[in-house]
Design a protein around this motif. Sequence first.
Motif, PDB file in Angstrom:
ATOM      1  N   ALA A  52       0.871  -1.172   0.000  1.00 23.94           N
ATOM      2  CA  ALA A  52       0.000   0.000   0.000  1.00 23.94           C
ATOM      3  C   ALA A  52       0.908   1.223   0.000  1.00 23.94           C
ATOM      4  O   ALA A  52       1.698   1.411   0.935  1.00 23.94           O
ATOM      5  CB  ALA A  52      -0.921  -0.006   1.209  1.00 23.94           C
ATOM      6  N   GLN A 108      -2.766   4.881  -1.521  1.00 19.35           N
ATOM      7  CA  GLN A 108      -3.235   5.416  -0.243  1.00 19.35           C
ATOM      8  C   GLN A 108      -3.159   6.945  -0.226  1.00 19.35           C
ATOM      9  O   GLN A 108      -2.181   7.520  -0.700  1.00 19.35           O
ATOM     10  CB  GLN A 108      -2.392   4.873   0.910  1.00 19.35           C
ATOM     11  N   HIS A 127      -7.474   3.826  -1.310  1.00 20.62           N
ATOM     12  CA  HIS A 127      -7.692   3.689   0.135  1.00 20.62           C
ATOM     13  C   HIS A 127      -7.486   5.011   0.857  1.00 20.62           C
ATOM     14  O   HIS A 127      -6.509   5.725   0.603  1.00 20.62           O
ATOM     15  CB  HIS A 127      -6.710   2.645   0.670  1.00 20.62           C
ATOM     16  N   ASP A 142      -6.194   6.547   4.050  1.00 25.64           N
ATOM     17  CA  ASP A 142      -5.299   6.152   5.132  1.00 25.64           C
ATOM     18  C   ASP A 142      -5.455   7.134   6.292  1.00 25.64           C
ATOM     19  O   ASP A 142      -5.468   8.355   6.096  1.00 25.64           O
ATOM     20  CB  ASP A 142      -3.851   6.167   4.624  1.00 25.64           C
ATOM     21  N   ASN A 156       2.282  -0.776   4.570  1.00 21.88           N
ATOM     22  CA  ASN A 156       2.224   0.607   4.099  1.00 21.88           C
ATOM     23  C   ASN A 156       3.614   1.212   3.906  1.00 21.88           C
ATOM     24  O   ASN A 156       4.471   1.106   4.795  1.00 21.88           O
ATOM     25  CB  ASN A 156       1.464   1.468   5.103  1.00 21.88           C
TER      26      ASN A 156
END
Length: 284
Positions: free
Chosen positions: A22, A48, A80, A82, A230
Amino acid sequence: MGLVTTKEILRDAYQNHYAVGAFGAHNLEIIKAVIAGGEELGAPVILQTTPGTIKYVGINYMKAMAEAAAEVAKVPVALHLDHGDSYDTVIKCLRAGYTSVMIDGSTLPFAENINLVKKVVEAAHSAGVPVEAELGTIGGVEDDLVIEDVKALLTDPDAAEQFVKETNIDSFAPAFGTAHGMYKEEPKLAFDLLDDIYNRTDCPLVMHGASGVAAGSVQRALDFGVTKVNFSTELKDVFAEEIRRFFHEHPEQNDPRKVFVPARNRVTNLVKAKIDMLQGTCKV
């Protein structure tokens, strides 16, 4: 193929002990770099954006760029949120078309965190969007939040079990010794704690703050349910470093189309290295 949800790509990773990268996506160049890296290795990627990035880019611009890139991508791509900082931020992302959201209530008292996450889960699941949430405090710097002590508050396994069951989240970010930003020394990750959390929760786990963590430590975490990892700081570092190098060698250049190409290529190479670390021979 268009944007997909993180739930579609994380469940297989959870079952087979690999992880999906990510990557913090701050502009079009990094979006293209991340997807190019995924395509070269045949691996799904997650783009992200923090609330700070959304504020900088604009939520509709971000969604439009990610969606346009995903439409022509040869691998699954998810968008996404975050560290969503509020219920309102999550709702804005859902309305814009994000395919995954994180609500971060980790600084709240336990009961308040659960209530906030349940409210987000209800809204997101009604839209078919999975939810990530955090328990414990992951140190370092994320947007404007600064937490000095990396081990400020590690996740309690008993609390983690209750949290996951009561909230019905789709992925869970425990605090087990990582931190946002770059490390001054190799972090000491609490793998025994992570193992306990893994055994108590039937839920894909997320490693925040992986920039600068040794490959062996990241790969060991994959044995304990970590399926989303991440990366952001390292991407920004190599992007900026390459731009500085380019202008040092070409001080007369003013064409952004030439300036950004080597920076984008550096990010792509880094993304490929991270995917190799996380997935090895696993292909889409």
